[in-house]
Scaffold this motif. Structure first.
Motif, PDB file in Angstrom:
ATOM      1  N   SER A  18       0.823  -1.210   0.000  1.00 55.99           N
ATOM      2  CA  SER A  18       0.000   0.000   0.000  1.00 55.99           C
ATOM      3  C   SER A  18       0.856   1.258   0.000  1.00 55.99           C
ATOM      4  N   LEU A  19       1.904   1.251   0.838  1.00 56.41           N
ATOM      5  CA  LEU A  19       2.794   2.409   0.890  1.00 56.41           C
ATOM      6  C   LEU A  19       3.529   2.591  -0.424  1.00 56.41           C
ATOM      7  N   THR A  20       3.922   1.481  -1.045  1.00 58.39           N
ATOM      8  CA  THR A  20       4.648   1.554  -2.304  1.00 58.39           C
ATOM      9  C   THR A  20       3.773   2.134  -3.400  1.00 58.39           C
ATOM     10  N   ILE A  21       2.499   1.674  -3.448  1.00 63.32           N
ATOM     11  CA  ILE A  21       1.569   2.175  -4.457  1.00 63.32           C
ATOM     12  C   ILE A  21       1.334   3.668  -4.271  1.00 63.32           C
ATOM     13  N   GLN A  24       4.021   5.904  -5.474  1.00 59.94           N
ATOM     14  CA  GLN A  24       4.194   5.987  -6.915  1.00 59.94           C
ATOM     15  C   GLN A  24       3.093   6.797  -7.586  1.00 59.94           C
ATOM     16  N   THR A  25       2.267   7.466  -6.812  1.00 59.00           N
ATOM     17  CA  THR A  25       1.200   8.288  -7.378  1.00 59.00           C
ATOM     18  C   THR A  25       1.458   9.762  -7.100  1.00 59.00           C
ATOM     19  N   GLY A  26       0.693  10.612  -7.789  1.00 55.49           N
ATOM     20  CA  GLY A  26       0.821  12.046  -7.602  1.00 55.49           C
ATOM     21  C   GLY A  26      -0.510  12.675  -7.224  1.00 55.49           C
ATOM     22  N   VAL A  27      -0.532  13.989  -7.207  1.00 52.90           N
ATOM     23  CA  VAL A  27      -1.704  14.742  -6.766  1.00 52.90           C
ATOM     24  C   VAL A  27      -1.981  15.872  -7.747  1.00 52.90           C
ATOM     25  N   ILE A  28      -3.267  16.079  -8.070  1.00 53.33           N
ATOM     26  CA  ILE A  28      -3.698  17.267  -8.791  1.00 53.33           C
ATOM     27  C   ILE A  28      -4.468  18.137  -7.799  1.00 53.33           C
ATOM     28  N   CYS A  29      -4.030  19.351  -7.593  1.00 53.61           N
ATOM     29  CA  CYS A  29      -4.667  20.227  -6.615  1.00 53.61           C
ATOM     30  C   CYS A  29      -4.666  21.655  -7.125  1.00 53.61           C
ATOM     31  N   VAL A  68      -3.221   9.801  -8.048  1.00 55.06           N
ATOM     32  CA  VAL A  68      -3.331   9.838  -9.503  1.00 55.06           C
ATOM     33  C   VAL A  68      -2.086   9.192 -10.111  1.00 55.06           C
ATOM     34  N   THR A  69      -2.283   8.216 -10.994  1.00 62.47           N
ATOM     35  CA  THR A  69      -1.153   7.547 -11.662  1.00 62.47           C
ATOM     36  C   THR A  69      -0.399   8.556 -12.519  1.00 62.47           C
ATOM     37  N   PRO A  70       0.940   8.581 -12.463  1.00 63.71           N
ATOM     38  CA  PRO A  70       1.719   9.527 -13.266  1.00 63.71           C
ATOM     39  C   PRO A  70       1.326   9.477 -14.741  1.00 63.71           C
ATOM     40  N   GLY A  71       1.279  10.629 -15.362  1.00 63.63           N
ATOM     41  CA  GLY A  71       0.909  10.747 -16.764  1.00 63.63           C
ATOM     42  C   GLY A  71       0.434  12.151 -17.056  1.00 63.63           C
ATOM     43  N   THR A  72      -0.141  12.340 -18.266  1.00 66.11           N
ATOM     44  CA  THR A  72      -0.651  13.644 -18.683  1.00 66.11           C
ATOM     45  C   THR A  72      -2.153  13.550 -18.874  1.00 66.11           C
ATOM     46  N   TYR A  73      -2.905  14.490 -18.269  1.00 62.29           N
ATOM     47  CA  TYR A  73      -4.355  14.419 -18.263  1.00 62.29           C
ATOM     48  C   TYR A  73      -4.955  15.768 -18.657  1.00 62.29           C
ATOM     49  N   SER A  89      -3.318  18.863 -20.851  1.00 64.00           N
ATOM     50  CA  SER A  89      -1.894  18.587 -20.594  1.00 64.00           C
ATOM     51  C   SER A  89      -1.459  18.896 -19.173  1.00 64.00           C
ATOM     52  N   VAL A  90      -2.223  18.399 -18.206  1.00 68.99           N
ATOM     53  CA  VAL A  90      -1.793  18.502 -16.812  1.00 68.99           C
ATOM     54  C   VAL A  90      -0.894  17.314 -16.512  1.00 68.99           C
ATOM     55  N   LYS A  91       0.371  17.588 -16.259  1.00 67.72           N
ATOM     56  CA  LYS A  91       1.354  16.528 -16.083  1.00 67.72           C
ATOM     57  C   LYS A  91       1.457  16.130 -14.613  1.00 67.72           C
ATOM     58  N   VAL A  92       1.258  14.854 -14.339  1.00 61.02           N
ATOM     59  CA  VAL A  92       1.325  14.329 -12.978  1.00 61.02           C
ATOM     60  C   VAL A  92       2.611  13.524 -12.823  1.00 61.02           C
ATOM     61  N   VAL A  93       3.388  13.859 -11.804  1.00 60.50           N
ATOM     62  CA  VAL A  93       4.642  13.192 -11.493  1.00 60.50           C
ATOM     63  C   VAL A  93       4.515  12.534 -10.127  1.00 60.50           C
ATOM     64  N   ALA A  94       5.096  11.342  -9.995  1.00 60.08           N
ATOM     65  CA  ALA A  94       5.001  10.603  -8.732  1.00 60.08           C
ATOM     66  C   ALA A  94       5.505  11.437  -7.568  1.00 60.08           C
ATOM     67  N   ARG A  95       4.715  11.416  -6.463  1.00 57.84           N
ATOM     68  CA  ARG A  95       5.061  12.074  -5.198  1.00 57.84           C
ATOM     69  C   ARG A  95       5.193  13.590  -5.328  1.00 57.84           C
ATOM     70  N   GLN A  96       4.526  14.161  -6.335  1.00 57.84           N
ATOM     71  CA  GLN A  96       4.536  15.604  -6.498  1.00 57.84           C
ATOM     72  C   GLN A  96       3.116  16.103  -6.722  1.00 57.84           C
ATOM     73  N   GLU A  97       2.935  17.420  -6.492  1.00 61.87           N
ATOM     74  CA  GLU A  97       1.646  18.048  -6.704  1.00 61.87           C
ATOM     75  C   GLU A  97       1.633  18.789  -8.036  1.00 61.87           C
ATOM     76  N   ALA A  98       0.632  18.539  -8.853  1.00 57.56           N
ATOM     77  CA  ALA A  98       0.395  19.331 -10.058  1.00 57.56           C
ATOM     78  C   ALA A  98      -0.645  20.380  -9.697  1.00 57.56           C
ATOM     79  N   VAL A  99      -0.232  21.643  -9.641  1.00 62.77           N
ATOM     80  CA  VAL A  99      -1.095  22.713  -9.162  1.00 62.77           C
ATOM     81  C   VAL A  99      -1.813  23.361 -10.339  1.00 62.77           C
TER      82      VAL A  99
END
Length: 926
Positions: A18-21, A24-29, A68-73, A89-99
């Motif tokens: 669970s922690l590993t998953i 490996q995800t990101g956040v859109i905020c 959110v799984t890393p990628g472009t949305y 083209s909102v780019k999501v990177v693992a363990r980061q916030e896409a503002v």
């Protein structure tokens, strides 16, 4: 056993997976707001296009889509009566916030009967930051979300995190270097009573941090704010809007290196002491004579036996500090209405101990070039403090109306014992002073308020009615004075004098206020808002004290004592021919006072597009103060009835260069009025200072002109950098001074001629991911302040800094926050420059000055951490005041010898170490 082992391995593997998953995800905020009005949109829909994954914006327009799984949305944002926007083209990177910050435009649709039942919250960091950013008055704030990252246990500790604020005596605030009497405090939407008998101040340590939703400190005047502040206007909002239905329990233990598991001493206690209600059992009985000197010695001796209690000292082992709290959040619908309730009960008890050097000095010995003690003492202080508090708040949302019923209660009981030993050089005696004291403080604040919006939010009306109560009870304070000749022998100390003292203060406050807002729209560039309001408050105070001494006659009992007096004050020794109480109370030991404040204001918020905004207005206040008391001799009455009516204009302007850069300018006039205790000539003995404190009926109001300029930079969501400057000019500033009175010292309050203060403030909140330090943020707020008090030419007084003003303030720290792992930690540092605690008295010959008393700088370092275990449990811990630096008060005397050579002599007044406190606790929420 094998089955259990396999299940544990499977559980650990699941947790790890669970922690590993999550890692490996990101956040859109981000935030959604109105493109024209720049106001947050509540309930806007934010969805990842082509999916069902989405959220709605909260009461500040903020949203957050996690895991959110890393990628472009592509992200779609929609809201009723607004044009839908799609952000590609909102780019999501693992363990980061896409503002993603979105401004929606009006769709010009004609819609009716669309109602959003919600109200704005200010409990998040982002919400407070947005409030500060959109406010026209200069202000700072802190949210419950940020408070949770520290180990601050009460409102006083929380306030240290706000730029330009420091704390005195662990409970009083100093804003921009100005003493606590220059600040005004409201709890929710109504004034708070002063919780102190000898100063104008609200004791912030009565308010647990867990009950705070947000704290805002206004630093520039504005028409809707009370005019009686020059340092800061502090508004503390308690929690009232539950996020849902939940229960939480918290327990914390605190281990102080000075006290925990150490031998401790207190006089015999009552069962009610364990809940903070011990004052009631120590009060004078109802059948006490009106005045003891009006009865016969035999009757006085019988009464002395009746109240002869708690002389024995109990020795025990002090347990660690214990803190318990329970909070219940309930929210439910009733038809079209939404009802919320927050109920909280908290309890704490803990022990403090310190050893303090405590001195006072005679005139400097010029012949031998040395300081000369007047009193040279060493104190051992034992203290047990118990707090019991409750919060009971209701909210009701019905269409365009909101109603709130807030209740806050706190009971604080403190039992203390001080043993003082040293030399009184004025009398050339070895002396011992012993004080046993219990104080009880009761605080209640209740308010009923409503807010109503009309004509699609064009008009808004709010109102509040409130009642507050404060009781300070100091029953049966015992003071014993023993002495012996300092001949170096082992002769015992002999009891020379004993006193008992009772006092009680009751404050009642009633308030009512209403505010009206009307929005206009002239064109796309000019949308003014008109404000108006009325406010009134009425406060009463009743104070009564009784003083007793012991008549010690005849023989047949032993007056020698070694910190234990139960053998002397026994029933067998009480009699008209031995020991009995005599009364020293006169008419000056009681007074009544009341004041009335009536205020009204009008103002306008003017704008030019989204760039330029200004709030211009004026406030008028009528103030009436009445006092009935007596001069210290108890013969000459003091009757005051003073009224003033003043206008307080103010202007607050902000210019937005763009979304990230803003400039503020502010001017306002304010007043600083004398508090009840500061004008009454009643004399109270302060044991720690071994000095009397008296009021001054001749005090005048102090008036101030306030100027502010501040530049603000918002690099990204949750980040800010601001640099500001301020100037304050005072007429007739009020300060506490002291002077020699016979063989002792007396403190009082005086007006200086004029003074000024100017300073610079820097506030920084920045994420450190730009240098590769993910989940780490840096916080810094500091101030450099210069102040000076001016006196008339020819006066013995010499220009100096204002009382309570620090030349610099530093609060800084590092915060680690990893939401995926549920782990947070912080390192917080605080330091203040030396400041005048008490103003001295200059003499014609500067060598004979009674110098000012300065509180010296000290470094404070706090560490804290927390770890969430699953969704319900959180472990917290930390170290408070790790450096355990000395708390020191000094005098500085400038000496000039006959040859014209000068030197500065440093004289130690008081010094002690408070000890290091280690905290560990657990909270469970479900």
């Amino acid at each position: 056993m094998k089955t259990i082992r396999n299940r544990l391995l499977l559980l650990l593997a699941g947790v790890f997976l669970s922690l590993t998953i999550n890692a490996q995800t990101g956040v859109i905020c981000g935030n959604v707001s109105d493109a024209k009005l720049n106001e947050p949109l509540i309930g806007a829909s934010v969805v990842i296009s082509g999916t069902t994954t989405g959220v709605v914006t909260d009461l500040d327009g903020n949203f957050r889509i996690e895991n959110v799984t890393p990628g472009t949305y592509a992200v779609s944002v929609s809201y009723v009566s607004y044009q839908t926007q799609v952000i590609p083209s909102v780019k999501v990177v693992a363990r980061q916030e896409a503002v993603v910050n979105v401004k929606l435009s009006d769709a010009d649709l004609q819609l009716q009967n669309v109602v959003v039942v919600a109200q704005r919250k200010l409990g998040t960091e982002m919400a407070v930051l947005n409030t500060v950013r959109n406010s026209l008055p200069v202000m700072n704030g802190i949210s419950s979300q940020q408070i949770a990252k520290t180990q601050d246990s009460d409102a006083a500790e929380v306030l240290r995190r706000i730029p330009g604020i420091t704390i005195i005596d662990d409970r009083f605030i100093v804003v921009r270097g100005l003493a606590q009497r220059y600040n005004s405090v409201w709890l929710n939407n109504a004034t708070t009573p002063s919780s102190e008998t000898d100063s104008r101040a609200f004791s912030f340590d009565v308010l647990p941090s867990s009950l705070i939703d947000n704290m805002m400190v206004y630093k520039s005047p504005s028409p809707e704010l009370p005019a009686d502040f020059a340092g800061g206007f502090v508004r503390v909002m308690t929690k009232n809007i539950p996020d849902g239905n939940s229960y939480s329990f918290q327990y914390q233990a605190g281990f102080n290196t000075n006290a925990s598991f150490k031998t401790f001493k207190l006089t015999n206690r009552l069962g009610a002491d364990f809940f903070g209600f011990g004052a009631g059992g120590r009060m004078l009985p109802g059948n006490a004579p009106a005045h003891l000197n009006d009865v016969s010695p035999e009757t006085a001796a019988a009464f002395t036996k009746q109240i002869n209690q708690r002389w024995g000292v109990k020795t025990f082992t002090a347990l660690p500090e214990q803190k318990l709290s329970f909070t219940m959040n309930r929210s439910f619908n009733m038809g079209d209405m939404r009802i919320g309730n927050v109920t909280s009960v908290n309890y704490s008890t803990g022990y403090d101990y310190y050893e303090m050097e405590n001195n006072r000095y005679q005139s400097y010995d010029m012949v031998n070039n040395t300081s000369r003690y007047d009193n040279h003492y060493f104190d051992e202080a034992y203290k047990n403090t118990t707090k019991l508090g409750a919060l009971f708040n209701w909210s009701l949302l019905a269409g365009n109306s909101k109603y709130e019923f807030r209740n806050f209660f706190n009971q604080r009981g403190t039992s203390s014992l001080i043993q003082r030993e040293g030399t009184d050089y004025y009398s050339d005696l070895d002396v011992r002073y012993w004080e046993s004291l219990y104080t009880g403080r009761t605080t209640y604040s209740g308010q009923l308020s409503g807010e109503h919006r009309f004509a699609e939010d064009v008009n808004k009306l709010d109102w509040t009615v409130g009642y507050s109560y404060a009781n300070y009870n100091e029953p049966d304070r015992k003071d014993v004075y023993s002495k012996r000749n300092p001949d170096g022998s082992a002769m015992p100390y002999r009891v020379d004098e004993a006193k008992r003292y009772y006092q009680e203060l009751n404050d009642n406050g009633f308030s009512a206020g209403t505010n009206y807002e009307h929005k206009l729209k002239v064109n796309d560039l000019f949308s003014p808002v008109i404000y108006g309001g009325l406010y009134g408050e009425y406060k009463t105070r009743d104070f009564e004290a009784r003083r007793f001494g012991y008549n010690m006659l005849g023989n047949g009992y032993d007056r020698n004592a070694d910190w234990e007096y139960s053998h002397l004050f026994t029933s067998a020794n009480m009699g008209a021919d031995k020991i009995y109480l005599i009364e020293n109370t006169n008419k000056s030991d009681s007074y009544t006072s009341d004041n009335f404040l009536g205020a009204g204001y009008v103002s306008a918020r003017l704008n030019y597009g989204e760039k330029l905004n200004a709030n211009v207005g004026v406030r008028v206040e009528y103030y009436n103060l009445k006092l009935d008391g007596y001069e210290p001799d108890g013969v000459k009455p003091v009757n005051l009835d003073q009224s003033t009516t003043d206008l307080f204009p103010s202007v607050n302007v902000s210019y937005n260069f763009n979304e990230k850069h803003q400039l503020r300018l502010a001017y306002g006039r304010s007043v600083n009025r004398a508090e009840f205790r500061e004008i009454v000539p009643y004399v109270y003995y302060d044991f720690e200072r071994f000095a009397n404190i008296s009021g001054n009926a001749q005090l005048k109001n102090a008036y101030a002109n306030n100027l502010d300029i501040r530049y603000e930079f918002y690099p990204s969501a949750g980040e800010t950098v601001s640099l500001g400057g301020f100037y304050k000019g005072f007429n007739d500033p009020i300060e506490q001074t002291y002077h020699e009175a016979g063989s002792g010292v007396q403190y009082t309050f005086m007006n200086a001629d004029r003074s000024e203060a100017l300073g610079l403030e820097l506030d920084v909140k920045k994420q450190l991911d730009f240098i590769g330090l993910k989940d780490l943020s840096f916080v810094f707020n500091g101030a450099i302040i210069h102040s000076k008090v001016y006196f008339e030419e020819g006066s013995f007084e010499r220009n100096r800094p204002m009382q309570g003003q620090s030349p610099y303030l530093i609060n800084t720290g590092l915060f680690y926050q990893n939401d995926n792992n549920g782990l947070s930690a912080s390192v917080l540092f605080n330091r203040i420059g030396k400041r005048i605690e008490t103003v001295g008295i200059p003499k014609q010959n500067p060598n004979d000055d009674i110098p000012d008393v300065y509180e010296m700088p000290r470094n404070s370092l706090d560490l804290s951490f927390s770890k969430k275990i699953g969704k319900m449990v959180e472990i917290k811990g930390g170290v408070k005041d790790l450096l355990n630096a000395k708390i020191t008060y000094n005098q500085f005397l400038d000496i000039t010898d006959p040859a014209g050579n000068t030197q500065t002599v440093n004289q130690l007044i008081r010094s002690y170490r408070p000890g290091v406190t280690l905290n560990v606790g657990v909270s469970v929420k479900f």
